[in-house]
Design an enzyme around this catalytic site. Structure first.
Site, short mmCIF file in Angstrom:
data_model
loop_
_atom_site.label_atom_id
_atom_site.label_comp_id
_atom_site.label_asym_id
_atom_site.label_seq_id
_atom_site.Cartn_x
_atom_site.Cartn_y
_atom_site.Cartn_z
N HIS A 18 -4.79 -2.58 3.76
CA HIS A 18 -4.66 -2.67 2.89
C HIS A 18 -3.13 -2.05 2.32
O HIS A 18 -2.66 -1.13 2.22
CB HIS A 18 -5.46 -1.73 1.57
CG HIS A 18 -5.36 -1.88 0.14
ND1 HIS A 18 -5.32 -0.65 -0.05
CD2 HIS A 18 -4.71 -3.07 -0.41
CE1 HIS A 18 -4.77 -0.59 -1.60
NE2 HIS A 18 -4.45 -1.81 -2.19
N ASN A 21 1.33 -2.19 -3.59
CA ASN A 21 2.49 -3.44 -4.55
C ASN A 21 3.29 -3.33 -5.06
O ASN A 21 3.03 -1.97 -5.11
CB ASN A 21 1.54 -4.35 -5.69
CG ASN A 21 2.36 -5.01 -6.56
OD1 ASN A 21 2.83 -5.59 -5.74
ND2 ASN A 21 2.21 -5.55 -7.59
N ASN A 68 -6.52 4.05 -4.55
CA ASN A 68 -7.08 4.24 -6.03
C ASN A 68 -7.64 5.35 -6.13
O ASN A 68 -7.73 5.56 -7.23
CB ASN A 68 -7.83 2.60 -5.52
CG ASN A 68 -7.12 1.36 -5.50
OD1 ASN A 68 -5.65 1.50 -5.83
ND2 ASN A 68 -7.80 0.43 -5.07
#
Length: 112
Positions: A18, A21, A68
């Site tokens: 992962h 960005n 997250n």
């Protein structure tokens, strides 16, 4: 991850990478292991990330991943501050970004 690897029949070779960005800017990469992922596959993934000059954090196969779970409460607090009338200027966003060593402050992250 695990449900996707079962059909391939090579669960020991499967894992997730992962990248965050903006991948060229952000240094962190989460290596997502399933219960079947081999130590060898994980070592190969870590070596690849090191070659890319990235910092690796390993995490289990779960919804949301590690970062997250940390990021969303942070963004929710920023939105609550705006709702309470605390101004978020470009200057404060730049200052926060610099202090936290992140490319963006909370306001741009929550609208991206």
């Amino acid at each position: 991850m695990e449900s996707r690897t079962e059909t391939a029949g090579r669960g020991s070779d499967a894992l997730g990478l992962h990248f965050f960005n903006q991948a060229l800017v952000m240094q962190l990469v989460e290596v997502v292991r399933t219960p079947a992922t081999s130590d060898h596959s994980t070592a190969v993934a870590r070596a690849f990330c090191a070659w890319l000059d990235k910092t690796v954090v390993e995490c289990a196969d779960r919804a949301g991943l590690i970062v997250n779970h940390l990021l969303f409460p942070y963004l929710a607090d920023a939105i609550r501050m705006l709702d309470q009338g605390v101004p978020a200027s470009r200057r404060s966003t730049r200052q926060f970004s610099k202090a936290s060593a992140t490319p963006w402050g909370p306001s741009p992250c929550s609208t991206a």
